[in-house]
Design a protein around this motif. Structure first.
Motif, PDB file in Angstrom:
ATOM      1  N   GLY A 420       0.849  -1.250  -0.143  1.00  0.00           N
ATOM      2  CA  GLY A 420      -0.220  -0.026   0.033  1.00  0.00           C
ATOM      3  C   GLY A 420       0.832   1.301   0.101  1.00  0.00           C
ATOM      4  N   PHE A 421       0.240   2.378  -0.056  1.00  0.00           N
ATOM      5  CA  PHE A 421       0.946   3.722  -0.234  1.00  0.00           C
ATOM      6  C   PHE A 421       0.487   4.751   1.044  1.00  0.00           C
ATOM      7  N   ILE A 422      -0.089   3.965   1.941  1.00  0.00           N
ATOM      8  CA  ILE A 422      -0.469   4.980   3.083  1.00  0.00           C
ATOM      9  C   ILE A 422       0.555   5.738   3.789  1.00  0.00           C
ATOM     10  N   ASN A 423       0.177   7.231   3.733  1.00  0.00           N
ATOM     11  CA  ASN A 423       1.169   8.189   4.428  1.00  0.00           C
ATOM     12  C   ASN A 423       2.639   8.298   3.380  1.00  0.00           C
ATOM     13  N   SER A 424       2.262   8.162   2.275  1.00  0.00           N
ATOM     14  CA  SER A 424       3.265   8.225   0.852  1.00  0.00           C
ATOM     15  C   SER A 424       4.323   7.323   1.210  1.00  0.00           C
ATOM     16  N   LYS A 425       4.360   6.009   1.451  1.00  0.00           N
ATOM     17  CA  LYS A 425       5.245   5.319   1.556  1.00  0.00           C
ATOM     18  C   LYS A 425       5.582   4.544   0.125  1.00  0.00           C
ATOM     19  N   PHE A 426       6.373   5.266  -0.554  1.00  0.00           N
ATOM     20  CA  PHE A 426       6.478   4.948  -2.118  1.00  0.00           C
ATOM     21  C   PHE A 426       7.881   4.279  -2.035  1.00  0.00           C
ATOM     22  N   LEU A 427       8.017   3.050  -2.792  1.00  0.00           N
ATOM     23  CA  LEU A 427       9.309   2.430  -2.881  1.00  0.00           C
ATOM     24  C   LEU A 427       9.969   3.087  -3.892  1.00  0.00           C
ATOM     25  N   TYR A 428       9.622   3.447  -4.888  1.00  0.00           N
ATOM     26  CA  TYR A 428      10.185   4.247  -6.181  1.00  0.00           C
ATOM     27  C   TYR A 428       9.964   5.557  -6.330  1.00  0.00           C
ATOM     28  N   GLY A 429      10.010   6.435  -5.231  1.00  0.00           N
ATOM     29  CA  GLY A 429       9.851   7.751  -5.174  1.00  0.00           C
ATOM     30  C   GLY A 429       8.392   8.430  -4.837  1.00  0.00           C
ATOM     31  N   GLU A 458      -2.053  13.004 -20.319  1.00  0.00           N
ATOM     32  CA  GLU A 458      -2.759  13.757 -19.225  1.00  0.00           C
ATOM     33  C   GLU A 458      -3.423  13.072 -18.207  1.00  0.00           C
ATOM     34  N   ASP A 459      -3.913  11.835 -18.413  1.00  0.00           N
ATOM     35  CA  ASP A 459      -4.723  10.989 -17.682  1.00  0.00           C
ATOM     36  C   ASP A 459      -3.553  10.369 -16.546  1.00  0.00           C
ATOM     37  N   ILE A 460      -2.330  10.312 -17.069  1.00  0.00           N
ATOM     38  CA  ILE A 460      -1.373   9.609 -16.238  1.00  0.00           C
ATOM     39  C   ILE A 460      -1.041  10.652 -15.197  1.00  0.00           C
ATOM     40  N   SER A 461      -0.890  12.217 -15.568  1.00  0.00           N
ATOM     41  CA  SER A 461      -0.594  13.115 -14.660  1.00  0.00           C
ATOM     42  C   SER A 461      -1.698  13.101 -13.769  1.00  0.00           C
ATOM     43  N   LYS A 462      -2.732  13.108 -14.176  1.00  0.00           N
ATOM     44  CA  LYS A 462      -4.001  13.225 -13.111  1.00  0.00           C
ATOM     45  C   LYS A 462      -4.223  12.018 -12.105  1.00  0.00           C
ATOM     46  N   LEU A 463      -3.601  10.942 -12.626  1.00  0.00           N
ATOM     47  CA  LEU A 463      -3.828   9.713 -11.867  1.00  0.00           C
ATOM     48  C   LEU A 463      -2.758   9.747 -10.777  1.00  0.00           C
ATOM     49  N   ALA A 464      -1.424  10.245 -11.302  1.00  0.00           N
ATOM     50  CA  ALA A 464      -0.553  10.540 -10.181  1.00  0.00           C
ATOM     51  C   ALA A 464      -0.816  11.695  -9.018  1.00  0.00           C
ATOM     52  N   ASP A 465      -1.586  12.565  -9.497  1.00  0.00           N
ATOM     53  CA  ASP A 465      -2.106  13.553  -8.557  1.00  0.00           C
ATOM     54  C   ASP A 465      -3.303  13.018  -7.410  1.00  0.00           C
ATOM     55  N   PHE A 466      -3.943  11.937  -8.302  1.00  0.00           N
ATOM     56  CA  PHE A 466      -5.069  11.287  -7.480  1.00  0.00           C
ATOM     57  C   PHE A 466      -4.437  10.391  -6.324  1.00  0.00           C
ATOM     58  N   ILE A 467      -3.463   9.658  -6.817  1.00  0.00           N
ATOM     59  CA  ILE A 467      -2.587   8.965  -5.964  1.00  0.00           C
ATOM     60  C   ILE A 467      -1.980   9.524  -4.706  1.00  0.00           C
ATOM     61  N   LEU A 468      -1.339  10.656  -4.906  1.00  0.00           N
ATOM     62  CA  LEU A 468      -0.579  11.388  -4.030  1.00  0.00           C
ATOM     63  C   LEU A 468      -1.644  11.967  -2.939  1.00  0.00           C
ATOM     64  N   LYS A 469      -2.802  12.580  -3.496  1.00  0.00           N
ATOM     65  CA  LYS A 469      -3.805  12.859  -2.501  1.00  0.00           C
ATOM     66  C   LYS A 469      -4.335  11.810  -1.826  1.00  0.00           C
ATOM     67  N   LYS A 470      -4.604  10.498  -2.343  1.00  0.00           N
ATOM     68  CA  LYS A 470      -5.105   9.639  -1.523  1.00  0.00           C
ATOM     69  C   LYS A 470      -4.363   9.142  -0.560  1.00  0.00           C
ATOM     70  N   SER A 471      -3.025   8.970  -1.032  1.00  0.00           N
ATOM     71  CA  SER A 471      -2.021   8.390   0.055  1.00  0.00           C
ATOM     72  C   SER A 471      -1.880   9.024   1.227  1.00  0.00           C
ATOM     73  N   LYS A 472      -1.969  10.559   1.098  1.00  0.00           N
ATOM     74  CA  LYS A 472      -1.940  11.505   2.206  1.00  0.00           C
ATOM     75  C   LYS A 472      -2.944  11.388   3.083  1.00  0.00           C
ATOM     76  N   LYS A 473      -4.033  11.228   2.601  1.00  0.00           N
ATOM     77  CA  LYS A 473      -5.461  11.128   3.664  1.00  0.00           C
ATOM     78  C   LYS A 473      -5.225  10.314   4.841  1.00  0.00           C
ATOM     79  N   LYS A 474      -5.753  10.656   5.745  1.00  0.00           N
ATOM     80  CA  LYS A 474      -5.744  10.074   7.019  1.00  0.00           C
ATOM     81  C   LYS A 474      -6.620   8.474   6.664  1.00  0.00           C
TER      82      LYS A 474
END
Length: 475
Positions: A420-429, A458-474
């Motif tokens: 998972g990516f909760i609290n922005s724990k990404f292995l590849y950045g 464009e969709d890849i960029s939006k998906l990255a924003d979506f993942i970043l936002k979702k990963s930082k949510k409590k």
């Protein structure tokens, strides 16, 4: 683009034939269309596979775990067999069914189904004897194939060599498709008793499953042998579009998850055709009946998401023409077979969670197509020009569900197959640039496909924003 690779577009496939409804009732084909449709049975629950017995009775599976029979054009109320341990999650359950080539003598049938073992979903294939409308004397042909609520396969077909061919999905674990130690994402080939044929391509490979005939498949749901040539063709669901029709070669690697859509790579087989947006190809057949001479030798494809039957012409192992029939008239089409009478029988699959939506009073059904007495069978030619391509509209959340959620979880909490990516724990950045790179290029050695061929930048960029936002949510 190579001549043998054709990109089918949203406009050409989904905008050609409108539904024909009479007074708002169940849709019927009009006589001038060259065929008419009869309802053979209704009020069913996903009739997944249809086969014909020698006495012309119809045997079929319902995904909820039943094997049922239609005799003398009438559905027998009581199932002939119930799989009491079948597991139903999304699209799992009772799946493929086929008869032994010598069924008239030995009464043997083969049945694929999902079950639980140690709280994990599995797939197995069991041989039974059909005696007095009861399935007896089970023999396990293959078991403990990892499965999931999606991407299970599983079509069963005997080849002209009298070997049993079995399709398996990647079970939402893409890396398994390339793993020769795993049964998943494969076409398997076994003897009628489950033994290993001595001419299988990996039979002398001590680090591979010896049942494997081909690999690198995502979710193959149709296989058919071409009459005369004996060549094997396959239909396969892509990741988001990228659905495929393949010519299967012994020992061939069909690329998933390393390549998909229009990707190419040395040592991997490209499809004869890919469909973007998705048509959801299910069972396929080569028509060899007498009722529709204009279809003789054509490869017919049942379409789930496309809600149609495709009619493909093949010349020298290349698709030369593509037509669409009964578009948007009967819903999602799952099983497609030629009856002993030469008519075409097909089943609907509207009780599919998340995609199918049952219609009051009729779904699901087994239907029969027969000539109406006119000389013309309605079909429309599909455009084959890439310039007409138009990407289907998706929300970013929808793209996330299609590409990411099955592995990383609906809330990025992780699953048994991926972290998972909760609290922005990404292995590849964890910055946007790194996430965009991961989505674009994939991490194929870990089983994550490159999505640059499936969605635009464009969709890849939006998906990255979506993942970043979702990963930082409590969480």
């Amino acid at each position: 683009m190579q001549k043998n690779r054709l990109l089918l577009t949203f406009i050409s496939l989904f905008g050609l034939i409108s539904s024909a409804f009479i007074d708002g009732s169940f849709p019927v084909a009009l006589p001038e269309e060259g065929y008419q449709i009869d309802t053979v049975a209704e009020n069913l629950r996903v009739p997944w596979q249809i086969v014909f017995l020698p006495d012309k009775s119809i045997l079929f599976t319902e995904r909820e775990g039943r094997v049922r029979i239609i005799r003398n054009n009438k559905l027998v109320t009581k199932p002939i067999f119930n799989l009491n341990d079948v597991v139903l999650r999304n699209k799992s359950g009772a799946l493929g069914l086929c008869l032994h080539p010598s069924f008239s003598k030995n009464k043997q049938i083969y049945l694929a189904s999902n079950y639980l073992s140690d709280n994990r979903m599995k797939l197995r294939i069991v041989r039974y004897e059909l005696i007095k409308d009861t399935l007896l004397n089970p023999l396990v042909i293959l078991k403990d194939i990892p499965a999931n609520q999606n991407h299970t396969g599983c079509r069963l077909v005997f080849g002209p060599d009298k070997k049993l061919y079995i399709t398996t999905g990647d079970a939402d674990q893409p890396m398994l498709a390339q793993d020769l130690k795993a049964y998943n994402g494969k076409i398997l080939r076994v003897n009628d008793d489950g033994g290993i044929p001595t001419d299988n391509p990996f039979v002398k490979n001590d680090t591979a499953r010896k049942e494997i005939w081909s690999f690198g498949h995502r979710n193959p749901q149709g296989i058919a042998f071409q009459p005369v040539t004996g060549l094997l063709y396959e239909s396969e669901h892509g990741p988001t579009g990228g659905d495929e029709i393949n010519l299967i070669k012994k020992g061939g690697n069909y690329g998933w998850p390393g390549i998909h859509h229009d990707d190419k790579r040395d040592g991997m087989e490209s499809p004869l055709v890919q469909y973007t947006p998705s048509i959801g190809p299910s069972e396929i057949l080569f028509y060899n009946g007498v009722q529709f001479p204009q279809l003789t030798g054509k490869l017919l494809v049942a379409c789930l998401r496309g809600e149609a039957i495709l009619n493909l012409s093949l010349v020298n192992n290349k698709i030369t023409d593509q037509l669409v029939m009964i578009k948007n008239k009967y819903g999602r089409i799952r099983s497609l077979v030629t009856g002993p009478d030469g008519y075409i029988y097909f089943s609907t699959s509207m009780n599919d969670p998340g995609e199918g939506h049952p219609r009051d009073g009729h779904d699901d059904m087994i239907l029969r197509m027969r000539p109406s007495g006119t000389s013309v069978l309605e079909s429309q030619k599909l455009s084959q020009t890439k310039t007409q391509a138009k990407q289907a509209q998706h929300t970013t959340a929808g793209i996330f569900q299609q590409l990411c959620a099955s592995c990383h979880g609906n809330k990025l909490q992780g699953t048994p197959t991926a972290k998972g990516f909760i609290n922005s724990k990404f292995l590849y950045g964890s910055d946007k640039k790194s996430i965009v790179a991961s989505i674009t290029n994939g991490i194929t050695d870990k089983g994550m496909p490159a999505w640059n061929g499936a969605i635009n930048t464009e969709d890849i960029s939006k998906l990255a924003d979506f993942i970043l936002k979702k990963s930082k949510k409590k969480q």
